[in-house]
Design a protein around this motif. Structure first.
Motif, short mmCIF file in Angstrom:
data_model
loop_
_atom_site.label_atom_id
_atom_site.label_comp_id
_atom_site.label_asym_id
_atom_site.label_seq_id
_atom_site.Cartn_x
_atom_site.Cartn_y
_atom_site.Cartn_z
N ILE A 444 34.70 -10.03 10.84
CA ILE A 444 36.10 -10.36 10.56
C ILE A 444 36.96 -10.13 11.79
O ILE A 444 37.82 -10.96 12.16
CB ILE A 444 36.61 -9.52 9.36
N LEU A 445 36.73 -9.00 12.46
CA LEU A 445 37.50 -8.70 13.66
C LEU A 445 37.21 -9.71 14.77
O LEU A 445 38.11 -10.13 15.49
CB LEU A 445 37.19 -7.28 14.14
N LYS A 447 36.22 -12.87 14.46
CA LYS A 447 36.84 -14.14 14.14
C LYS A 447 38.35 -14.09 14.37
O LYS A 447 38.95 -15.05 14.86
CB LYS A 447 36.56 -14.50 12.67
N ARG A 448 38.95 -12.95 14.03
CA ARG A 448 40.39 -12.82 14.24
C ARG A 448 40.72 -12.83 15.72
O ARG A 448 41.69 -13.46 16.15
CB ARG A 448 40.90 -11.52 13.59
N GLN A 449 39.88 -12.12 16.53
CA GLN A 449 40.11 -12.09 17.97
C GLN A 449 39.93 -13.47 18.58
O GLN A 449 40.70 -13.90 19.45
CB GLN A 449 39.16 -11.09 18.62
N LYS A 450 38.91 -14.22 18.11
CA LYS A 450 38.68 -15.57 18.63
C LYS A 450 39.84 -16.49 18.27
O LYS A 450 40.27 -17.31 19.09
CB LYS A 450 37.38 -16.13 18.06
N ALA A 451 40.38 -16.34 17.06
CA ALA A 451 41.51 -17.18 16.66
C ALA A 451 42.73 -16.88 17.53
O ALA A 451 43.49 -17.80 17.90
CB ALA A 451 41.83 -16.95 15.19
N GLU A 452 42.94 -15.61 17.85
CA GLU A 452 44.07 -15.26 18.70
C GLU A 452 43.88 -15.82 20.11
O GLU A 452 44.84 -16.30 20.73
CB GLU A 452 44.23 -13.74 18.75
#
Length: 461
Positions: A444-445, A447-452
């Protein structure tokens, strides 16, 4: 022709004005009289508590009463808390300080697992080939206990002194609502980190830290004796763990230094208590008369006691404020506040027993499991008839009965409002489940970092 009410007409007798009519004293209406047309008095909109002062709250704090009653309470140690540690408890999130022994053990168990979390709270991606070399550089570890390392060492030493297993609490509350996060689903702690985990996960502890003086008033004091009551001397209480039978804990309600009533603390039905009712009440009444009545700082308070087998002595476990925040358990606060008090005969000392007949709360010796007085000469023929007919006022001991709704709470989890979702709890039941939960959290972290990062690159274009 003058009207009938014309005062100029001599044939009409004069009527005194309203102001000249003598007032008639009002008679209070009798609610039991069906012929009384007056409406019944409205129910009270608030409980008739006396003002709760901050001094009363502080008097119920463990650090205030424990030095006086240390010999009457279970073995415990009181550790004053520092401002940096209180800031740590108040901070969001749960980050535990490094312990050398525990750190090495976790490193062995989690070696090679991509779900490892560093002390900075970020996932360890050193084994991920997709990350750049800059990400492979180790970030400096932050010592979360840097400002209170001495306190951390004191807590570790105290746990060892008390046998290696302790039960923690703050000034007023124990983290009973956070046992789900502790191994064994109990409050027993074997390491300092166990203590921190319970304290930081508990809503009860948060209430002690943030709302201790809610709904209180300043203590009336002379100007020369005024002091800042806002500064609470917070402390950590570590009690030596022992096998405590919850069925033998009782809550006692004291008003004007008189024991009014008492009841079970554990809301379950225990058949054996019915046969011990008189004996338990006698032990608690004697303990209160000889140890508590004239020694506690306030005249109104709530006391929790423990009567271990063979039911010949009593331990004080805690004191609670005489306020709505304290749970009355099997009673209601309106019932307690309007309950009649035992009368005191003029000229009787505080240690003497007053024998009077009172409706409500009266028990005849020999009733309720043997009565409240154990006297080998109770059946002696030397007693007069009047003494034999006398009754002793005793506080009401209320137990959970077999047919009470409270008797069916065995399967009801306590403090369920403070617990986590089922999947989080199930993940903590085994090491493999915890590893899987950590891996999912890492994904989850990531994917969130990649989206940012994608969002930042699109903005740059």
């Amino acid at each position: 022709m003058p009207s009938p009410s014309d005062p100029s007409d001599p044939s009409v007798p004069s009527v005194p004005s309203v102001s000249s009519v003598p007032s008639v004293p009002s008679v209070p209406s009798d609610p039991s009289d069906p012929s009384d047309p007056s409406p019944p008095s409205p129910p009270p909109t608030s409980l008739p508590f006396p003002p709760v002062t901050r001094a009363h709250i502080l008097n119920c704090s463990y650090h205030s009463w424990h030095p006086k009653y240390q010999s009457l309470s279970p073995k415990a140690r009181v550790i004053p808390l520092t401002a940096p540690f209180l800031a740590y408890l108040r901070a969001d999130g749960i980050v535990l300080p490094d312990d050398d022994e525990i750190g090495r053990q976790q490193a062995l168990e989690w070696e090679g697992d991509s779900g490892v979390f560093s002390s900075t709270g970020k996932p360890d991606n050193r084994h991920d080939d997709n990350h750049s070399s800059s990400d492979d550089e180790e970030e400096p570890e932050i010592d979360i206990a840097e400002g209170w390392r001495d306190l951390h060492n004191t807590i570790k030493a105290t746990i060892a002194e008390l046998g290696g297993v302790v039960v923690p609490k703050l000034n007023w509350s124990a983290p009973k609502d956070a046992t789900w996060i502790n191994a064994g689903n109990s409050m027993e702690c074997r390491t300092a980190n166990d203590v921190y985990l319970l304290l930081k996960s508990s809503d009860f502890v948060t209430h002690d830290l943030e709302h201790a003086f809610d709904d209180t008033v300043a203590t009336p004091r002379p100007a020369a004796e005024e002091e800042d009551e806002e500064e609470i001397p917070y402390c950590l209480v570590l009690r030596k763990a022992f096998q405590l039978n919850p069925s033998l804990e009782f809550r006692c309600f004291v008003r004007n230094r008189r024991l009014l009533c008492l009841c079970q603390r554990d809301m379950n039905f225990y058949p054996f208590l019915a046969g011990l009712e008189g004996r338990i009440r006698a032990v608690i009444q004697e303990f209160f008369d000889t140890r508590m009545r004239d020694t506690f700082e306030d005249g109104n308070f709530v006391m929790d006691v423990y009567v271990p087998a063979p039911y010949g002595r009593c331990w004080v476990v805690d004191f609670n404020p005489w306020a709505a925040r304290t749970d009355p358990l099997l009673f209601s606060w309106l019932e307690i506040l309007t309950m009649g008090e035992p009368p005191v005969e003029v000229g009787k000392g505080p240690e003497e027993v007053v024998r009077v007949a009172v409706d409500g709360g009266v028990r005849v010796p020999g009733q309720d499991g043997g009565g409240a007085v154990e006297d080998g000469d109770s059946g002696s023929e030397s007693e007069t008839d009047s003494e034999a007919d006398e009754e002793i006022w005793l506080p009401e001991l209320r137990l959970v009965r077999k047919d009470d709704p409270e008797a069916y709470s065995f399967s009801t989890p306590q403090y369920s409002a403070h617990k986590l979702p089922r999947d989080v709890v199930e993940a903590s039941q085994s090491g493999e489940g915890l590893r899987e939960f950590a891996r999912d959290w890492q994904d989850i972290l990531a994917k969130r970092q990649k989206a940012e990062e994608d969002g930042a690159s699109s903005e740059g274009e």
